[in-house]
Design an enzyme around this catalytic site. Sequence first.
Site, short mmCIF file in Angstrom:
data_model
loop_
_atom_site.label_atom_id
_atom_site.label_comp_id
_atom_site.label_asym_id
_atom_site.label_seq_id
_atom_site.Cartn_x
_atom_site.Cartn_y
_atom_site.Cartn_z
N LYS A 37 0.92 -0.95 0.12
CA LYS A 37 0.32 0.03 -0.02
C LYS A 37 0.83 1.41 -0.39
CE LYS A 37 1.04 1.10 4.82
NZ LYS A 37 1.22 2.49 5.15
N ASP B 12 -3.12 -2.18 10.36
CA ASP B 12 -3.71 -1.90 9.22
C ASP B 12 -3.90 -2.89 8.73
OD1 ASP B 12 -1.23 -2.46 9.24
OD2 ASP B 12 0.23 -0.93 8.04
#
Length: 283
Positions: A9, A134
């Site tokens: 990401k 996350d």
Amino acid sequence: MVTEKAYAKLNLGLKLLNRRSDGFWNILSVMQTIDLYDTLIFKERTQEIEIKCTAPDVPSDSENLIVKAAQLMRKRLGVDRGVHVEVEKRIPVGGGLGGGSSDAAATLRALNRLWNGGLGRDELFEIASLIGSDVPFFLKSGTAIVSGRGEVLEYINLPIRAYYVLIYPNFPVSTRWAYHNQKTSLTGESKYVNFIDSWKERKEDGRLLYRNLENDFERLVEIHYPIIREIREDLLSEGAIAVSLSGTGSTVYGVFKTLQRAQLAAALLRKAGRTIFICQPVC
């Protein structure tokens, strides 16, 4: 046997809003999966949880989030089964790209299939939240406005096609170190926070996101690792429309409008001590 891709990401901006009573920070970020990924192959074993990784610096014991994810899945499903996991590691360790968390999320998806768990997304989300802030984001690909400590996700469509040149300086930055040493007052006005708030209310065009990027860790990381500033300046000099640190670093990325421009910049910026990737978003 089950094979999973664990996508990296980028943080398209990262703001620390305030420290919570549980010791975590409330954050605001736009996170986006990109087409840099680890490949994980899962094979059934009787009881042991085994990891074989192509990166020698990745632990194979309980410090690895893959092990933690597998242990939590065994507990949730009430099974005493094992698994052998082969990890082809492409995402740099400690680069701010979420490789460990993405591997953990891939493990939850894979074991849900391999062990016939039948868990839905909400149940996997609950387990992911126990692993790391996350990890829930990585259960699916896409772009999301992320808040809370990282577990509040609002998936969005980012109406712009971008190409990213990622430069990893071949050393990690510890997330724990970065949060521990972040002592700057963060109470001032933020163009990034204002933009996201207006965007959520459909008062701003999402295509302007790159003009408003802010990352609260950039100053800290650049002070301790001056090469980060050098990389930032190099990307800007080669035509990036925006440059930012991803997460707490150490990866710096530049945003380019065309693949050809990104490829040219990557070719010109290759130097000893740098690893460069050209990436696109994964929706």
